[in-house]
Design an enzyme around this catalytic site. Structure first.
Site, mmCIF file in Angstrom:
data_model
loop_
_atom_site.group_PDB
_atom_site.id
_atom_site.type_symbol
_atom_site.label_atom_id
_atom_site.label_comp_id
_atom_site.label_asym_id
_atom_site.label_seq_id
_atom_site.Cartn_x
_atom_site.Cartn_y
_atom_site.Cartn_z
ATOM 1 C CG ASP A 54 2.778 -3.666 -6.695
ATOM 2 O OD1 ASP A 54 2.933 -3.127 -5.581
ATOM 3 O OD2 ASP A 54 3.699 -3.765 -7.533
ATOM 4 C CB SER A 55 1.181 -4.362 -1.078
ATOM 5 O OG SER A 55 0.153 -3.394 -1.025
ATOM 6 C CG ASP A 93 1.402 0.091 -7.074
ATOM 7 O OD1 ASP A 93 2.058 1.088 -7.429
ATOM 8 O OD2 ASP A 93 1.530 -0.457 -5.962
ATOM 9 C CE LYS A 123 2.673 3.222 -5.415
ATOM 10 N NZ LYS A 123 3.694 2.146 -5.535
ATOM 11 C CD GLU A 125 7.705 -0.780 -7.261
ATOM 12 O OE1 GLU A 125 8.785 -1.390 -7.444
ATOM 13 O OE2 GLU A 125 6.806 -1.204 -6.519
ATOM 14 C CD GLU A 192 8.203 0.421 0.121
ATOM 15 O OE1 GLU A 192 7.532 0.689 -0.903
ATOM 16 O OE2 GLU A 192 8.138 -0.673 0.716
HETATM 17 O O1 KIV Z 1 1.945 -1.636 -3.122
HETATM 18 C C1 KIV Z 1 1.919 -0.881 -2.139
HETATM 19 O O2 KIV Z 1 1.191 -1.104 -1.154
HETATM 20 C C2 KIV Z 1 2.782 0.283 -2.152
HETATM 21 C C3 KIV Z 1 2.933 1.033 -0.860
HETATM 22 C C4 KIV Z 1 3.761 0.266 0.060
HETATM 23 C C5 KIV Z 1 3.428 2.389 -1.087
HETATM 24 O O3 KIV Z 1 3.350 0.585 -3.149
#
Ligand code: KIV
Length: 296
Positions: A54-55, A93, A123, A125, A192
């Site tokens: 989600d980055s 994510d 994924k 969190e 992280e």
């Molecule tokens: O969203 C992302 O890029 C991440 C990584 C930093 C692990 O969750």
């Protein structure tokens, strides 16, 4: 002994092959990708895991943090990445708000990533407090990746992007988080922004592969953001980011050269242009000659 060679270029990476790699102490590689072309490049470089993080909220969409990105936007990017990935394990994510409120909605949303976008793992969190939800999603036959430590979706609770697990009670909580996810049966755990000593303890304690980002060298694998390793992110990079190339310089140079060629009438050249077939050109010249003669 494994019957399947693990992690060879061209070999399909699965949740099981990641466990094999941990057992054999073979480092696991993971990079983010958010579109078809970057996904192809990462996959063809034999990276084990492609993460549609989600980055992408920041790297692709220019949002301030990951909180704004929607499930539709994540699905759109995951579909593009799916088309570019053949061998790597594809992890996507689940965005903020898509799993925190209602467990039934969370399962349905996780299923959308699999059915509509081709993700193999979703994924989520959070640690101990997400373990029950994660079990439910796994019960629905959807593999889940955990993510603990500095969890960007909790930025407002953490009061910024701060290294986590720096005192004894925080370390104990992280250990509880990691064990809860390990017991829940996650496919991998992203660690992280935690001290390397803590990441090393967690990695030794759990059977699940740990994938570190800003968590030191003792994790089972490492993940970085595609844009960070290529100097495509704006702002000061975090301490753990290593730049492996300067795509920003390469792109700027190419774009400026194109502009200079067009404004200086050096692009396109005759070789870069299409031409009429010989007979048509001769016919056209005859027509034009006649027109010119009539005008005289
Ligand atoms: O969203 C992302 O890029 C991440 C990584 C930093 C692990 O969750």
């Amino acid at each position: 002994m494994s019957l399947v060679p693990i992690g060879e270029p061209g070999q399909k990476i699965t949740v099981a092959s990641l466990r094999e790699k941990k057992l054999h102490h073979e480092p696991i590689t993971c990079l983010t990708a958010y579109d078809y072309s970057s996904a192809r490049l990462v996959d063809e470089a034999a990276i084990d895991i492609v993460l549609v993080g989600d980055s992408l909220a920041q790297t692709m969409l220019g949002y301030e943090n990951t909180l704004s990105v929607t499930i539709e936007e994540m699905l759109h990017h995951t579909r593009a990445v799916r088309r570019g990935v053949k061998h790597a394990l594809l992890v996507a994510d689940m965005p903020f708000g898509s799993y925190q409120a209602d467990p039934n909605d969370a399962v349905l949303n996780a299923a959308r990533f699999v059915k509509e976008a081709g993700a193999e793992v979703v994924k989520i969190e959070g640690g101990e407090k997400r373990a029950a939800l994660i079990r439910r999603i796994i019960d629905a036959e959807i593999p889940v990746a955990g993510h603990i430590g500095l969890t960007p979706q909790s930025v407002n609770v953490m009061g910024g992007y701060k290294v986590q697990g720096k005192n004894l009670s925080a370390i104990e909580q992280l250990m509880r988080d990691a064990t809860a996810l390990d017991r829940a049966g996650v496919a991998l755990i992203v660690l992280e922004g935690i001290p390397r000593e803590v990441a090393a303890m967690i990695t030794a304690e759990i059977e699940t592969p740990s994938i570190g980002i800003g968590a030191g060298p003792d994790c089972d694998g490492q993940v970085l953001v595609f844009h960070d390793i290529l100097n495509l992110s704006w702002g000061t990079p975090a301490k753990f980011v290593r730049r492996y190339g300067d795509a920003a310089a390469l792109i700027t140079e190419a774009v400026q050269a194109f502009r200079t060629d067009v404004t200086g009438r050096r692009y396109p050249s005759d070789e870069e242009s299409y031409h009429l077939p010989k007979e048509t050109r001769t016919g056209l010249e005859t027509v034009l000659d006649r027109k010119r003669a009539m005008r005289r």
